[in-house]
Design a protein around this motif. Structure first.
Motif, PDB file in Angstrom:
ATOM      1  N   PHE A 117      -3.784  35.837  67.058  1.00  0.00           N
ATOM      2  CA  PHE A 117      -4.471  35.000  66.071  1.00  0.00           C
ATOM      3  C   PHE A 117      -3.578  34.774  64.858  1.00  0.00           C
ATOM      4  N   ILE A 118      -2.965  35.840  64.348  1.00  0.00           N
ATOM      5  CA  ILE A 118      -2.131  35.712  63.158  1.00  0.00           C
ATOM      6  C   ILE A 118      -0.932  34.807  63.419  1.00  0.00           C
ATOM      7  N   GLN A 119      -0.287  34.974  64.586  1.00  0.00           N
ATOM      8  CA  GLN A 119       0.863  34.139  64.907  1.00  0.00           C
ATOM      9  C   GLN A 119       0.461  32.673  65.023  1.00  0.00           C
ATOM     10  N   PHE A 120      -0.655  32.409  65.719  1.00  0.00           N
ATOM     11  CA  PHE A 120      -1.105  31.027  65.871  1.00  0.00           C
ATOM     12  C   PHE A 120      -1.487  30.431  64.518  1.00  0.00           C
ATOM     13  N   TYR A 121      -2.159  31.221  63.683  1.00  0.00           N
ATOM     14  CA  TYR A 121      -2.579  30.730  62.373  1.00  0.00           C
ATOM     15  C   TYR A 121      -1.364  30.423  61.499  1.00  0.00           C
ATOM     16  N   LEU A 122      -0.405  31.343  61.459  1.00  0.00           N
ATOM     17  CA  LEU A 122       0.785  31.116  60.648  1.00  0.00           C
ATOM     18  C   LEU A 122       1.591  29.924  61.151  1.00  0.00           C
ATOM     19  N   LEU A 123       1.651  29.762  62.474  1.00  0.00           N
ATOM     20  CA  LEU A 123       2.364  28.613  63.031  1.00  0.00           C
ATOM     21  C   LEU A 123       1.694  27.310  62.611  1.00  0.00           C
ATOM     22  N   LEU A 124       0.366  27.250  62.722  1.00  0.00           N
ATOM     23  CA  LEU A 124      -0.352  26.032  62.369  1.00  0.00           C
ATOM     24  C   LEU A 124      -0.228  25.734  60.875  1.00  0.00           C
ATOM     25  N   ILE A 152      -9.873  27.909  63.492  1.00  0.00           N
ATOM     26  CA  ILE A 152      -9.005  28.608  64.447  1.00  0.00           C
ATOM     27  C   ILE A 152      -9.706  29.855  64.975  1.00  0.00           C
ATOM     28  N   LEU A 153     -10.366  30.599  64.066  1.00  0.00           N
ATOM     29  CA  LEU A 153     -11.074  31.804  64.483  1.00  0.00           C
ATOM     30  C   LEU A 153     -12.224  31.463  65.427  1.00  0.00           C
ATOM     31  N   LEU A 154     -12.971  30.401  65.104  1.00  0.00           N
ATOM     32  CA  LEU A 154     -14.086  29.993  65.976  1.00  0.00           C
ATOM     33  C   LEU A 154     -13.585  29.555  67.346  1.00  0.00           C
ATOM     34  N   TRP A 155     -12.420  28.912  67.372  1.00  0.00           N
ATOM     35  CA  TRP A 155     -11.874  28.465  68.655  1.00  0.00           C
ATOM     36  C   TRP A 155     -11.309  29.626  69.464  1.00  0.00           C
ATOM     37  N   LEU A 156     -10.683  30.574  68.763  1.00  0.00           N
ATOM     38  CA  LEU A 156     -10.037  31.677  69.465  1.00  0.00           C
ATOM     39  C   LEU A 156     -11.006  32.799  69.836  1.00  0.00           C
ATOM     40  N   ARG A 157     -12.167  32.862  69.193  1.00  0.00           N
ATOM     41  CA  ARG A 157     -13.054  33.998  69.407  1.00  0.00           C
ATOM     42  C   ARG A 157     -13.425  34.206  70.878  1.00  0.00           C
TER      43      ARG A 157
END
Length: 441
Positions: free
Chosen positions: A5-12, A153-158
């Motif tokens: 999650f952190i990697q995807f969030y930071l990338l976005l 992002i959190l709602l999509w990844l949950r």
């Protein structure tokens, strides 16, 4: 999963910030510069008239004229020396040439009064202050938008997160020996196909292990039955064979019986779900109590025990430890010239149980092979010395069930095997039993 999650969030957020910076750069190069030029041209007309008028008036009349003009423009006006202005050399030269200079630090406009070394200072100008405030507003909006991206992002990844967690938990339970565990992911899950494939693999693995266990038990039963019959018929032979022939037959039957027992032991240890019957033991005292039994295997050779002065408390399956040390010591006594040494020591969080002999030794190039089942070595350590070729493989299985390892150590003379066991048995004892690791302690 948290790292994903952190990697995807930071990338976005990084990509979003880069795009905004590029857009801002284009805006700054085009719109802001165009606005500054327009503002300069607009102010140049007003300031040009005012500075031209001041150049024609005596300096004593400047304050009154500037006060009147300040009321008309609704802007602060003042006069300062050109040399006292906090400008770079290029800006001072630009200002001395009669051009307008914008000082962004204090939001003012400067223009030299022709024919003098004085400068007309206009400002601070509210419009320039507004532009500076708007810049920080833009930065705050960018930060707010970047942080708000975390929620979708959190709602999509949950759901993916929860599915991966179930896969991880199921894989851990299967690795710990619970082959009946299943993921149970719903069909609508994005990881449903992966979960069903994993469940099918687990079912096949469970069926394969059950079939192998049944086959091993059946083979052991079917082999032991004719062994019993052979012993009975050997005892009932009339006339009895010569003593030498009878002893040879007994040795062969005993070797076959030992081979069956070794195969059954290896098959049991090869199962990851093997339960350990743990108890507390002091390794030095335990080895001393077993020394006489091990010495009886080869009375003509000397067996020594070397332990430190401190106690060596350990918790584990003493029955399996006894089997592992008996295999190592038995091999050493069988191949030693005259002496075998059992050394016990503590190294950080592990106990090192080293068994060394003064025999012909083992080629280091063969170290990756000697712990595989049914592997025999050339030269002196071969089938003629006895054994079923499973002793070291069993030792490695026992070590790994305790979270440890066994390795062949470099030795100037003879062979030296080190059994490495953790001081405290932890939950990470189920290491890959089919992977051949040869890390030396």
């Amino acid at each position: 999963m948290r790292r994903l999650f952190i990697q995807f969030y930071l990338l976005l957020v990084g990509c979003f910030t880069l795009a905004i910076l590029l857009i801002g750069l284009v805006y700054q190069v085009s719109a802001e510069r165009a606005g500054d030029r327009y503002l300069e041209r607009m102010m140049q007309g007003s300031l040009g008239l005012l500075t031209g008028e001041l150049a024609r008036l005596p300096p004593a009349h400047w304050p009154a004229r500037m006060a009147e003009q300040s009321r008309q423009l609704n802007l602060p006006l003042q006069i300062g020396a050109l040399a006292n202005q906090p400008l770079a050399r290029e800006d001072q030269a630009f200002l001395a040439a009669g051009n307008i200079v914008i000082v962004e630090e204090d939001d003012t406009f400067l223009q030299r009064i022709r024919g003098t070394d004085q400068v007309l200072i206009v400002g601070p100008v509210p419009y320039l202050s507004y532009l500076h405030e708007l810049h920080w507003v833009d930065v705050g909006l960018l930060l707010a938008i970047g942080l708000s991206l975390g929620l979708p992002i959190l709602l999509w990844l949950r759901p993916h997160w929860r599915g991966l967690q179930r896969l991880e938990q199921t894989a851990r339970r299967v690795g710990d020996g619970d082959l009946s565990s299943r993921t149970g992911l719903p069909p609508g899950s994005s990881l449903g196909q992966v979960g069903r494939t994993f469940d099918q693999m687990t079912e096949q693995l469970q069926a394969m292990l059950a079939s192998r266990k049944q086959l091993t038990d059946a083979i052991a039963h079917e082999l032991r039955t004719p062994l019993v019959r052979l012993r009975y018929r050997l005892a009932m032979l009339d006339p009895q064979p010569h003593e030498e022939e009878r002893q040879g037959l007994e040795r062969d039957l005993g070797a076959l019986d030992a081979l069956i027992e070794e195969m059954l032991t290896y098959a049991r240890l090869d199962r990851p779900e093997l339960p350990l019957q743990c108890s507390d033991v002091e390794l030095g005292d335990w080895a001393q109590s077993r020394l006489a039994d091990w010495q009886a295997l080869r009375p003509e050779k000397r067996l020594e025990r070397l332990v430190p002065g401190a106690r060596l408390p350990w918790r584990g399956d003493v029955r399996l430890l006894d089997r592992a040390l008996e295999n190592l010591v038995g091999n050493a006594l069988r191949h030693a010239g005259s002496r075998v040494t059992l050394r016990m020591e503590l190294q950080q969080a592990h106990y090192l149980l080293t068994v060394s002999d003064d025999g012909p030794g083992i080629d280091p190039a063969l170290a990756p092979q000697i712990f595989e089942p049914f592997v025999r070595l050339d030269q002196s350590r071969d089938r003629r010395t006895g054994g079923a070729g499973l002793g070291l493989a069993i030792v490695r299985r026992i070590a790994r069930h305790h979270g440890g390892e066994v390795a062949l150590l470099p030795s100037a003379k003879g062979a030296s095997f080190c059994l490495k066991l953790p001081v405290h048995l932890d939950t990470n004892r189920h290491q890959p039993l089919t992977e051949a690791d040869h890390e030396q302690p």
